[in-house]
Design an enzyme around this catalytic site. Structure first.
Site, PDB file in Angstrom:
ATOM      1  N   LYS A  64       0.829  -1.201   0.000  1.00 35.47           N
ATOM      2  CA  LYS A  64       0.000   0.000   0.000  1.00 35.47           C
ATOM      3  C   LYS A  64       0.871   1.262   0.000  1.00 35.47           C
ATOM      4  O   LYS A  64       2.087   1.190   0.205  1.00 35.47           O
ATOM      5  CB  LYS A  64      -0.923  -0.035   1.219  1.00 35.47           C
ATOM      6  N   ASN A  88      -1.742  -0.161   7.488  1.00 36.06           N
ATOM      7  CA  ASN A  88      -1.185  -1.511   7.709  1.00 36.06           C
ATOM      8  C   ASN A  88      -0.344  -2.030   6.544  1.00 36.06           C
ATOM      9  O   ASN A  88      -0.107  -3.214   6.423  1.00 36.06           O
ATOM     10  CB  ASN A  88      -2.276  -2.491   8.114  1.00 36.06           C
ATOM     11  N   TYR A 103     -12.146  -3.370  -3.647  1.00 36.34           N
ATOM     12  CA  TYR A 103     -12.715  -3.462  -2.295  1.00 36.34           C
ATOM     13  C   TYR A 103     -14.244  -3.518  -2.301  1.00 36.34           C
ATOM     14  O   TYR A 103     -14.878  -3.140  -1.323  1.00 36.34           O
ATOM     15  CB  TYR A 103     -12.228  -2.282  -1.449  1.00 36.34           C
ATOM     16  N   GLU A 150      -8.779 -11.060  -7.644  1.00 34.27           N
ATOM     17  CA  GLU A 150      -7.896  -9.900  -7.535  1.00 34.27           C
ATOM     18  C   GLU A 150      -6.805  -9.911  -8.603  1.00 34.27           C
ATOM     19  O   GLU A 150      -6.501  -8.864  -9.186  1.00 34.27           O
ATOM     20  CB  GLU A 150      -7.292  -9.844  -6.130  1.00 34.27           C
TER      21      GLU A 150
END
Length: 152
Positions: free
Chosen positions: A12, A115, A52, A129
């Site tokens: 991320k 995270n 998501y 995904e």
């Protein structure tokens, strides 16, 4: 080989900004998993909303999309024996406070909203995904010279 599978892993924006890309790749390589695909990009809001989609009704959804769109991500596909389950163990719990030392989140994270990494939670979600982030021709099929030293 039983349970040879693929998983989707994304570093991320906070993981990229904190310079953890190499460390994370190193951990997957040292475990014995094979990198099949990787790209460095800034994902669009629409792409992230699709990724998501299962969380769209959760109160944190808009903030999650904004956070994931705030900078570049490193999207990867890894292959190996039980890589989905083992990869999740390597990542640690979603909430870093619940993650054990030695896991990626246990070693590098403090709060759930930062995270640093995403990993598929099942083989089915990994397939979904991977197809969302990569075209079939972007998945590189090769035999690692380390394969015979990792697997019986």
């Amino acid at each position: 080989m039983a349970n040879l599978e693929r998983t989707f892993i994304a570093i991320k924006p906070d993981g990229v900004q904190r310079g953890l890309v190499g460390e994370i790749i190193k951990r997957f390589e040292q475990k014995g998993f094979r990198l099949v695909a990787m790209k460095f990009l800034r994902a669009s809001e629409e792409h992230l909303k699709q990724h998501y989609i299962d969380l769209k009704d959760r109160p944190f959804f808009p903030g999650l999309v904004k956070y994931m769109n705030s900078g570049p991500v490193v999207a990867m596909v890894w292959e190996g024996l039980n890589v989905v389950k083992t990869g999740r163990v390597m990542l640690g719990e979603t909430n870093p406070a619940d993650s054990k030392p030695g896991t990626i989140r246990g070693d590098f994270c403090i709060q759930v909203g930062r995270n640093i990494i995403h990993g598929s939670d099942s083989v089915k979600s990994a397939e979904k995904e991977i197809s969302l982030w990569f075209k079939p021709e972007e998945l590189v099929d090769y035999k690692s010279c380390a394969h015979d030293w990792v697997y019986e």
